[in-house]
Write a protein that holds these residues in place. Structure first.
Motif, PDB file in Angstrom:
ATOM      1  N   GLY A   1      73.794   1.918 -13.202  1.00  0.00           N
ATOM      2  CA  GLY A   1      73.182   0.633 -13.523  1.00  0.00           C
ATOM      3  C   GLY A   1      72.729  -0.116 -12.282  1.00  0.00           C
ATOM      4  N   ILE A   2      73.555  -0.054 -11.233  1.00  0.00           N
ATOM      5  CA  ILE A   2      73.158  -0.729  -9.989  1.00  0.00           C
ATOM      6  C   ILE A   2      71.864  -0.101  -9.467  1.00  0.00           C
ATOM      7  CG2 ILE A   2      73.798  -1.124  -7.586  1.00  0.00           C
ATOM      8  CD1 ILE A   2      76.688  -1.355  -8.521  1.00  0.00           C
ATOM      9  N   GLY A   3      71.802   1.219  -9.519  1.00  0.00           N
ATOM     10  CA  GLY A   3      70.584   1.894  -9.087  1.00  0.00           C
ATOM     11  C   GLY A   3      69.382   1.449  -9.918  1.00  0.00           C
ATOM     12  N   ALA A   4      69.591   1.365 -11.227  1.00  0.00           N
ATOM     13  CA  ALA A   4      68.494   0.993 -12.118  1.00  0.00           C
ATOM     14  C   ALA A   4      68.030  -0.433 -11.842  1.00  0.00           C
ATOM     15  CB  ALA A   4      68.933   1.135 -13.567  1.00  0.00           C
ATOM     16  N   TYR A   5      68.964  -1.356 -11.786  1.00  0.00           N
ATOM     17  CA  TYR A   5      68.581  -2.758 -11.589  1.00  0.00           C
ATOM     18  C   TYR A   5      68.004  -2.990 -10.200  1.00  0.00           C
ATOM     19  CZ  TYR A   5      69.878  -4.871 -15.990  1.00  0.00           C
ATOM     20  OH  TYR A   5      69.880  -5.245 -17.300  1.00  0.00           O
ATOM     21  N   THR A   6      68.544  -2.325  -9.179  1.00  0.00           N
ATOM     22  CA  THR A   6      67.978  -2.476  -7.840  1.00  0.00           C
ATOM     23  C   THR A   6      66.516  -2.062  -7.856  1.00  0.00           C
ATOM     24  OG1 THR A   6      70.135  -1.864  -6.964  1.00  0.00           O
ATOM     25  CG2 THR A   6      68.313  -1.888  -5.411  1.00  0.00           C
ATOM     26  N   THR A   7      66.263  -0.919  -8.433  1.00  0.00           N
ATOM     27  CA  THR A   7      64.881  -0.434  -8.507  1.00  0.00           C
ATOM     28  C   THR A   7      64.003  -1.432  -9.259  1.00  0.00           C
ATOM     29  OG1 THR A   7      65.600   1.855  -8.425  1.00  0.00           O
ATOM     30  CG2 THR A   7      63.432   1.435  -9.366  1.00  0.00           C
TER      31      THR A   7
ATOM     32  N   VAL B   1      64.760   4.930  -2.856  1.00  0.00           N
ATOM     33  CA  VAL B   1      65.562   5.138  -1.650  1.00  0.00           C
ATOM     34  C   VAL B   1      66.495   3.954  -1.437  1.00  0.00           C
ATOM     35  CG1 VAL B   1      65.472   5.348   0.862  1.00  0.00           C
ATOM     36  CG2 VAL B   1      63.861   6.621  -0.561  1.00  0.00           C
ATOM     37  N   ALA B   2      65.968   2.756  -1.602  1.00  0.00           N
ATOM     38  CA  ALA B   2      66.802   1.572  -1.411  1.00  0.00           C
ATOM     39  C   ALA B   2      67.958   1.563  -2.411  1.00  0.00           C
ATOM     40  CB  ALA B   2      65.954   0.317  -1.575  1.00  0.00           C
ATOM     41  N   SER B   3      67.688   1.983  -3.643  1.00  0.00           N
ATOM     42  CA  SER B   3      68.760   2.028  -4.646  1.00  0.00           C
ATOM     43  C   SER B   3      69.854   2.982  -4.206  1.00  0.00           C
ATOM     44  CB  SER B   3      68.220   2.503  -5.991  1.00  0.00           C
ATOM     45  OG  SER B   3      67.189   1.656  -6.412  1.00  0.00           O
ATOM     46  N   ALA B   4      69.436   4.138  -3.695  1.00  0.00           N
ATOM     47  CA  ALA B   4      70.420   5.116  -3.246  1.00  0.00           C
ATOM     48  C   ALA B   4      71.273   4.531  -2.131  1.00  0.00           C
ATOM     49  CB  ALA B   4      69.723   6.386  -2.786  1.00  0.00           C
TER      50      ALA B   4
ATOM     51  N   ALA C   1      74.269   9.026  -8.162  1.00  0.00           N
ATOM     52  CA  ALA C   1      74.238   8.330  -9.453  1.00  0.00           C
ATOM     53  C   ALA C   1      73.171   7.238  -9.421  1.00  0.00           C
ATOM     54  CB  ALA C   1      75.605   7.742  -9.773  1.00  0.00           C
ATOM     55  N   GLY C   2      73.059   6.566  -8.276  1.00  0.00           N
ATOM     56  CA  GLY C   2      72.073   5.499  -8.124  1.00  0.00           C
ATOM     57  C   GLY C   2      70.648   6.026  -8.256  1.00  0.00           C
ATOM     58  N   ILE C   3      70.404   7.208  -7.701  1.00  0.00           N
ATOM     59  CA  ILE C   3      69.074   7.805  -7.839  1.00  0.00           C
ATOM     60  C   ILE C   3      68.781   8.075  -9.314  1.00  0.00           C
ATOM     61  CG2 ILE C   3      67.658   9.812  -7.295  1.00  0.00           C
ATOM     62  CD1 ILE C   3      69.114   9.980  -4.629  1.00  0.00           C
ATOM     63  N   GLY C   4      69.810   8.586  -9.998  1.00  0.00           N
ATOM     64  CA  GLY C   4      69.651   8.800 -11.434  1.00  0.00           C
ATOM     65  C   GLY C   4      69.278   7.500 -12.126  1.00  0.00           C
ATOM     66  N   GLY C   5      69.984   6.424 -11.771  1.00  0.00           N
ATOM     67  CA  GLY C   5      69.717   5.121 -12.372  1.00  0.00           C
ATOM     68  C   GLY C   5      68.312   4.628 -12.043  1.00  0.00           C
ATOM     69  N   SER C   6      67.916   4.864 -10.804  1.00  0.00           N
ATOM     70  CA  SER C   6      66.591   4.440 -10.378  1.00  0.00           C
ATOM     71  C   SER C   6      65.512   5.126 -11.223  1.00  0.00           C
ATOM     72  CB  SER C   6      66.415   4.784  -8.902  1.00  0.00           C
ATOM     73  OG  SER C   6      65.131   4.473  -8.467  1.00  0.00           O
ATOM     74  N   LEU C   7      65.686   6.429 -11.420  1.00  0.00           N
ATOM     75  CA  LEU C   7      64.727   7.152 -12.266  1.00  0.00           C
ATOM     76  C   LEU C   7      64.774   6.631 -13.695  1.00  0.00           C
ATOM     77  CD1 LEU C   7      64.918  10.875 -11.103  1.00  0.00           C
ATOM     78  CD2 LEU C   7      63.482   9.015 -10.295  1.00  0.00           C
ATOM     79  N   PHE C   8      65.986   6.290 -14.137  1.00  0.00           N
ATOM     80  CA  PHE C   8      66.138   5.743 -15.479  1.00  0.00           C
ATOM     81  C   PHE C   8      65.296   4.478 -15.624  1.00  0.00           C
ATOM     82  CE2 PHE C   8      68.410   2.832 -18.362  1.00  0.00           C
ATOM     83  CZ  PHE C   8      68.429   3.603 -19.518  1.00  0.00           C
ATOM     84  N   ALA C   9      65.321   3.618 -14.573  1.00  0.00           N
ATOM     85  CA  ALA C   9      64.540   2.388 -14.610  1.00  0.00           C
ATOM     86  C   ALA C   9      63.055   2.700 -14.724  1.00  0.00           C
ATOM     87  CB  ALA C   9      64.813   1.553 -13.358  1.00  0.00           C
ATOM     88  N   LEU C  10      62.593   3.676 -13.922  1.00  0.00           N
ATOM     89  CA  LEU C  10      61.178   4.057 -13.993  1.00  0.00           C
ATOM     90  C   LEU C  10      60.850   4.622 -15.363  1.00  0.00           C
ATOM     91  CD1 LEU C  10      60.755   5.798 -10.518  1.00  0.00           C
ATOM     92  CD2 LEU C  10      60.335   3.428 -11.161  1.00  0.00           C
TER      93      LEU C  10
END
Ligand SMILES: Nc1ncnc2c1ncn2[C@@H]1O[C@H](COP(=O)(O)OP(=O)(O)OP(=O)(O)O)[C@@H](O)[C@H]1O
Ligand SMILES: [Mg+2]
Lengths: 267, 359, 294
Positions: free
Chosen positions: B79-85, B101-104, B245-254
Motif C-alpha cells: 500500500g505504501i508503494g501504491a500510494y507513494t506512486t 523507483v521512489a516507491s521502492a 513489495a513496494g514495486i508491486g504496489g507501485s505497479l498496482f497503482a498504475l
C-alpha cells in the motif's frame, strides 16, 4: 561390531560362561516374571535408523544398567521404551504389550522416565515439579512424600518456591529424579543422571537411589557413561554398540574382566 | 530442498539434460507471450493484477521463506508503494518510472524501520507486530486524508494532451506499438518487470548473500559464530523485501488508476502470504505459482459461484490453507519436489538395485 | 478535568473487555505457547451463537452459557483438527501462523454464511442505565464488565494456581515432553485450553457486540487491543492481561481525544505500545522472562 563375536559372549544371551546363569535373558525365567521385556526393538529418527533389534529384560526390583559409547543409541532405547518415539519390535511391561502407547499412558502403568538433560518443568516451582510428578497418583500421601524429598535433598527444600528453571544444572537433575520417583513407579528409566553432577553428589544420588529401590522395590533401568560407578550400583549390565546389544552379564563379571573393560568401557 | 540441489549439482551436463532443463522455461515463455492475445481485455487486466501480487509475494518470500522472518504486514508495504506512486504522479508530476523507483526506496526505508524491532523479536511476536501494522495501515490512510484522499479514494492523474490542450487526466499506459492494445502493452511491461524481479531475486538467493540469509534462518547462533553479520542481514532483508513489495504496489497503482484504503486491509496482507505458502515458501518460482493460483481462485473460480455463497470463498480458502499446512507444508513447489525426490530415488535404486542413498 | 475523568472511565470500561479477550489469549499462550490470531474470530463466532439462542427466546444468561459451551466446542474442535496436527509452534512458527490465519478466514466466512453480512443488535447485558459518581456518569454496562472480568480472573487464578488440572496445564505449556512423561495426557489438556479460551472470548464478545453491533468483523480491531493488553502485561500473565487491558483501554480512549493525530485511529496508541514493549521489555510488565537454553 565384529568384536562382539570374539571371547566373551555373543549378543543377547549374557555372559553365560562366566556367570551362574541368573542373568541370561530369555531362558530360565518365564516371560511372565519379567517386569520389562524388550525384544528386537528397532527405532530411529526419520529415515535414520538408530536401533537394530535391541533385546533386554528388567525384573521387578532389579537395577540394570545400559552402557555404551556416545551415539550408541542408549537414549534412543529409553525413548522407545517410554513411548516418546515410534518403535518396532516388542515391548512388554508387566506382561502387557505396550508398544505404540503414549508416554502418559505408560506413566499410568508405572514407568517413569527421567530424560537426558532438561528433565524439569522450568516454569514451575520446585515444589510444583514434585507435585506434578505425582500426577498419576490419587492417594493421600503425596504431601508427605514431598516433605520426604525435601528432607532427603535439603537443597530442594530450601528452594521449594523457586522456579525450577533458575536452579543449577545439578539441582535440576536431582529434582528431575525426585519428580520421577514421586509417581511411585514400578520401573524408573534414568538417562545419565550423573550428567553435570559433582562426583560427590553423584554418589549421594546413587546411594539414595539404591535405598529407594531396595525399600520400595522400584526397578531401575539406568543409562550411564560412568561405567565403574554404574557397575557398582547395578546388578546387571548391557553394553550397547551401534544400536545393538553386544554384551550383557552380571556387573561383577563385567567389572572383573579386563578385556571387556578395555573393549567396551573405555577404562 | 537439498535433494534437488544435490541431484542438480551432481547431474552430468549432457545436452539432453540441458534441453530437458530449458524446455519448460521456453514453453512457459511462449505461453506467457500468447496469453494476452487469447483472452478478453478484462482478463488481461486481471493478469496484470496477479503479477503485482506475485511481485509482492516474491518480496515476502525473501523475508519469510529464506530468512525466516514472518510478516503478516506486507499488504501495508504494498500500500505504501501504491500510494507513494499515486501521490508522486498526481501531486508532483513525477514520471511513472521515477515514481516506481521512489516507491521502492521509500518502502526500503520503511522496511528497515519495521525490521529494527525484528532484531529483538522473532517468530510469532514479529508476526504480531506486522499484523498490527497491517491493521493500522488503512486507518492511517484515513487519518491523513488530506494527502491520501481518505476513504473517498485517490484518483491518479497526470497532465495529458487532450483535444489540443493539457489536462489532468487519469493515468494510463499508452501502447507505443501498433497492433498492441493498451492493456496488452501494460501486460508486457508488467511481465518484463516481474521477470526481472524474479531473476534478480534468484541471483540473490544463489549468491553468498543468499546463503547467509538461509544460514540466519536455520540457526542464528551458528550463523553468528561463522562470521555472518546476523543483524545486518536481517535488517537489509527486511528492507529489500519491503522494496520489492513496494514495486508491486507501485505497479498496482498504475494498474488501477485509483486507490482506496479498503484495498489495503489485513486481508491483502493475508493474500500475499497465501500466495507465498501456497506456491511454496523458500522456492524462487513458488510465489508466482501461488499468485496465479490465488488469482485463478478469486477471479475465476469464485466468480462462478452463486452470489449467495460468496462468503464460502473465505471458508474454502481457510480450509485449503489449513489442509496445505497439514499435507504439504512446502506448498505446491515443495510437494512437487518431494514427489520428484521419491521418483528419482526409486529410479536410482531400480538402476543400481542397491540401497537408497541417504539424501 | 471532569471531561478527562469521563473519558478515562469509558476507557477503563472498554479496557475490561480487552482484558477479557486478553485472558483468552493468555490461556492459549500458557497452555500451548502460541499466539492465536484466530482468537477474535472464535469469539465473534460464539457471540453469534449467543445471539441466535437469545433471539430464539432464551433468557440472556442462558444464551451466554450456551454460547460459551458452543465456543468451547469450536475451540476444542479447531485445536484437534487444525492446530495440533501441524506441530510445535516454536519449531514451525510459519506453519502455525498460517493455520491460525486459515482459521481466521474460515471462521469469518462461516459466520457470514450462517448469519449473513448484516449487523445484528444485541442488548447490553447490564442495561442502558448509568450512575453518576462525583459528577461523572458511568454506564452500568461498564461497571458490569469490570465485575465480570474480576470474577473471571479469580476463577482462572484458582484454576491455574490451586488445582491439579491447572498445574498440569502449566506443565504442558512449559515442557510438554516432561509433562507427558509424568502421565499428563497432553493432547487432551491442549484441547481443553483452546476450549476454555474460546469460552472466555464469548464473554468478551457479549460485552462488545452492543457497542459495535454484532457483525462478522466484530473482533478484528478489538483483537489488536487484546494483543496490546497482553503484550504490555506479559503473554503468560493473567494479572498482566487485566492491567494491560485497563491501560490500553484508557490510552486508546484518552489519547485520541487530546492528540489530534490519533483522532481517527484509537488503534495507534495500542500499536505504539506493542512495539515499545516488545522492544524494551519483551516479557511485559508481569511476564516471566523466558529461560531459554541453547
Ligand atoms: N532427534 C534426533 N534426530 C536425529 N537423529 C538423532 C536424534 N537424536 C539422536 N539421534 C541420533 O541417534 C543416534 C543415537 O543417539 P542417542 O541419543 O540414542 O545416543 P546415546 O547413546 O544416548 O549417546 P550419548 O551418550 O551421547 O547420550 C546418534 O547417532 C544421533 O545422532
Ligand atoms: Mg544419550
Amino acid at each position: 561390531m565384529s568384536s562382539a563375536g570374539d571371547g566373551v559372549s555373543s549378543a543377547g544371551d549374557g555372559v553365560s560362561s562366566a556367570g551362574d546363569g541368573v542373568s541370561s535373558a530369555g531362558d530360565g525365567v518365564s516371560s511372565a516374571g519379567h517386569l520389562l521385556e524388550v525384544k528386537t526393538l528397532g527405532a530411529g529418527y526419520g529415515i535414520v535408523e538408530v536401533l537394530f533389534g535391541v533385546d533386554l529384560v528388567v525384573d521387578p526390583g532389579e537395577v540394570v544398567v545400559v552402557l555404551g559409547a556416545n551415539g550408541a543409541g542408549k537414549t534412543t532405547t529409553l525413548r522407545a521404551i517410554s513411548g516418546m518415539i515410534a518403535a518396532t519390535g516388542q515391548v512388554k511391561f508387566l506382561g502387557e504389550s505396550v508398544l505404540g502407547r503414549r508416554p502418559d499412558q505408560l506413566a499410568k502403568r508405572g514407568i517413569a522416565h527421567v530424560p537426558q538433560g532438561r528433565g524439569t518443568v522450568t516454569a514451575l516451582t520446585v515444589e510444583e515439579n514434585l507435585r506434578i510428578g505425582a500426577y498419576v497418583r490419587s492417594d493421600d500421601q503425596i504431601e508427605s512424600d514431598i516433605q520426604q524429598w525435601f528432607e532427603a535433598f535439603p537443597r530442594l527444600g530450601e528452594r521449594k518456591d523457586q522456579l525450577a528453571g533458575s536452579m543449577s544444572g545439578g539441582e535440576q537433575q536431582m529434582l528431575a529424579i525426585a519428580r520421577a520417583l514421586m509417581s511411585r513407579p514400578k520401573l524408573l528409566l534414568l538417562d545419565e543422571p550423573s550428567l553435570g553432577l559433582a562426583p560427590l553428589v553423584t554418589h549421594e544420588v546413587f546411594d539414595r537411589l539404591r535405598e529407594i529401590s531396595a525399600s520400595t522395590g522400584t526397578a531401575v533401568l539406568l543409562v550411564e557413561q560412568n561405567a565403574n560407578l554404574a557397575l557398582e550400583f547395578a546388578a546387571r549390565a548391557y553394553v550397547l554398540e551401534a544400536g545393538r546389544i553386544v554384551l550383557s552379564g552380571n556387573s561383577a563379571d563385567l567389572q572383573g574382566d579386563a578385556a571387556i573393560q578395555k573393549a567396551y568401557l573405555g577404562v | 530442498m537439498s535433494a534437488t540441489a544435490t541431484t542438480g549439482a551432481s547431474a552430468h551436463r549432457s545436452p539432453g539434460d540441458w534441453a530437458l532443463k530449458v524446455a519448460p522455461w521456453v514453453v512457459l515463455f511462449v505461453i506467457l507471450a500468447i496469453v494476452p492475445f487469447q483472452f478478453p481485455s478484462f482478463r488481461v487486466e486481471q493478469f496484470c493484477f496477479w503479477m503485482t501480487l506475485a511481485i509482492a509475494a516474491c518480496g515476502l518470500n525473501l523475508l519469510t521463506g529464506y530468512n525466516g522472518q514472518i510478516s503478516v504486514g506486507h499488504g501495508a508495504l504494498f500500500g505504501i508503494g501504491a500510494y507513494t506512486t499515486g501521490i508522486l504522479i498526481t501531486e508532483f508530476g513525477v514520471p511513472l518510472f521515477g515514481a516506481t523507483v521512489a516507491s521502492a526506496v521509500l518502502c526500503f526505508a520503511t522496511g528497515i524501520l519495521i525490521g529494527l524491532p525484528a532484531l529483538r523479536i522473532k517468530g510469532l511476536y514479529l508476526a504480531l507486530v506486522t499484523l498490527a501494522v497491517a491493521t493500522l495501515f488503512p486507518l492511517l490512510l484515513e487519518q491523513f486524508s488530506a494527502i491520501t484522499g481518505g476513504s473517498g479514494g485517490l484518483q491518479i492523474t497526470s497532465p495529458q494532451l487532450y483535444r489540443g490542450e493539457m489536462r489532468e487526466r487519469p493515468i494510463r499506459l499508452e501502447s507505443p506499438v501498433a497492433g498492441l492494445e493498451n492493456d496488452q502493452w501494460k501486460y508486457f511491461v508488467f511481465l518484463g518487470i516481474t521477470v526481472v524481479i524474479f531473476i534478480l531475486s534468484r541471483n540473490l538467493i544463489k549468491s553468498r548473500v543468499g546463503r547467509s540469509l538461509v544460514a540466519v534462518r536455520d540457526n542464528e547462533v551458528a550463523a553468528e559464530s561463522s562470521g555472518i553479520p546476523v543483524s545486518q542481514v536481517k535488517i537489509v532483508t527486511f528492507g529489500l523485501s519491503a522494496a520489492i513489495a513496494g514495486i508491486g504496489g507501485s505497479l498496482f497503482a498504475l494498474d488501477q488508476g485509483q486507490l482506496y484504503p479498503s484495498s489495503f486491509t489485513i486481508v491483502l496482507s493475508i493474500y500475499i502470504l497465501v500466495a507465498v505458502v501456497v506456491g511454496g515458501a523458500a522456492s524462487i518460482i513458488g510465489p508466482a505459482i501461488g499468485a496465479v493460483f490465488y488469482g485463478l481462485f478469486s477471479d475465476v473460480i469464485v466468480q462462478q459461484m452463486p452470489d449467495r455463497i460468496q462468503p464460502a470463498r473465505a471458508v474454502i480458502l481457510g480450509v485449503l490453507l489449513i489442509l496445505l499446512m497439514l499435507l504439504a507444508p512446502g506448498g505446491i513447489v515443495g510437494g512437487f519436489r518431494t514427489l520428484q525426490a521419491k521418483w528419482s530415488a526409486r529410479r536410482s535404486s531400480a538402476l543400481n538395485s542397491g540401497p537408497d542413498p541417504i539424501v | 478535568m471532569r471531561d478527562f475523568l469521563q473519558i478515562l472511565l469509558v476507557g477503563i470500561g472498554d479496557g475490561a473487555v480487552y482484558a477479557m479477550l486478553g485472558l483468552g489469549l493468555v490461556v492459549i499462550y500458557r497452555s500451548t505457547g502460541l499466539l492465536n490470531f484466530a482468537q477474535g474470530e472464535m469469539a465473534m463466532f460464539s457471540t453469534f451463537i449467543v445471539w441466535t439462542m437469545w433471539s430464539l427466546g432464551l433468557p440472556m444468561w442462558l444464551a451466554i452459557l450456551g454460547g460459551m459451551a458452543g465456543g468451547f466446542c469450536v475451540g476444542a474442535l479447531v485445536h484437534q483438527v487444525a492446530v495440533r496436527p501441524v506441530g510445535d509452534p516454536h519449531e514451525k512458527p510459519l506453519a502455525v501462523v498460517i493455520v491460525t490465519i486459515g482459521l481466521f478466514l474460515g471462521l469469518n466466512g462461516a459466520a457470514q454464511l450462517i448469519w449473513g453480512t448484516l449487523d445484528r443488535s444485541m442488548p447490553p447485558l447490564f442495561g442502558r442505565g448509568q450512575v453518576t459518581v462525583f459528577g461523572v456518569a458511568v454506564a452500568w454496562q461498564k461497571i458490569g464488565a469490570v465485575i465480570v472480568l474480576g470474577v473471571m480472573v479469580l476463577l482462572f487464578y484458582l484454576l491455574f494456581q490451586h488445582t491439579k488440572l491447572g498445574l498440569a496445564m502449566r506443565a504442558v505449556a512449559s515442557n510438554s515432553e516432561s509433562a507427558s512423561l509424568v502421565g499428563i495426557p497432553v493432547p487432551r489438556l491442549l484441547m481443553l485450553g483452546w476450549g476454555l479460551a474460546a469460552a472466555v472470548g464469548t464473554v468478551a464478545g457479549v460485552f462488545i457486540a452492543p457497542n459495535l453491533g454484532l457483525g462478522t468483523n466484530l473482533m478484528q480491531l478489538t483483537l489488536i487491543f487484546g494483543f496490546a493488553a497482553i503484550t504490555l502485561g506479559g503473554f503468560d500473565s493473567l494479572v498482566g492481561a487485566v492491567v494491560g487491558g485497563f491501560v490500553v483501554g484508557a490510552l486508546s480512549s484518552v489519547m485520541p481525544r487530546y492528540i489530534t493525530i490519533f483522532e481517527k485511529m484509537p488503534l495507534a496508541p495500542a500499536f505504539i505500545l506493542i512495539l515499545a514493549v516488545l522492544l524494551f521489555r519483551p516479557e511485559g510488565l508481569f511476564g516471566k522472562k523466558q529461560v531459554t537454553r541453547v
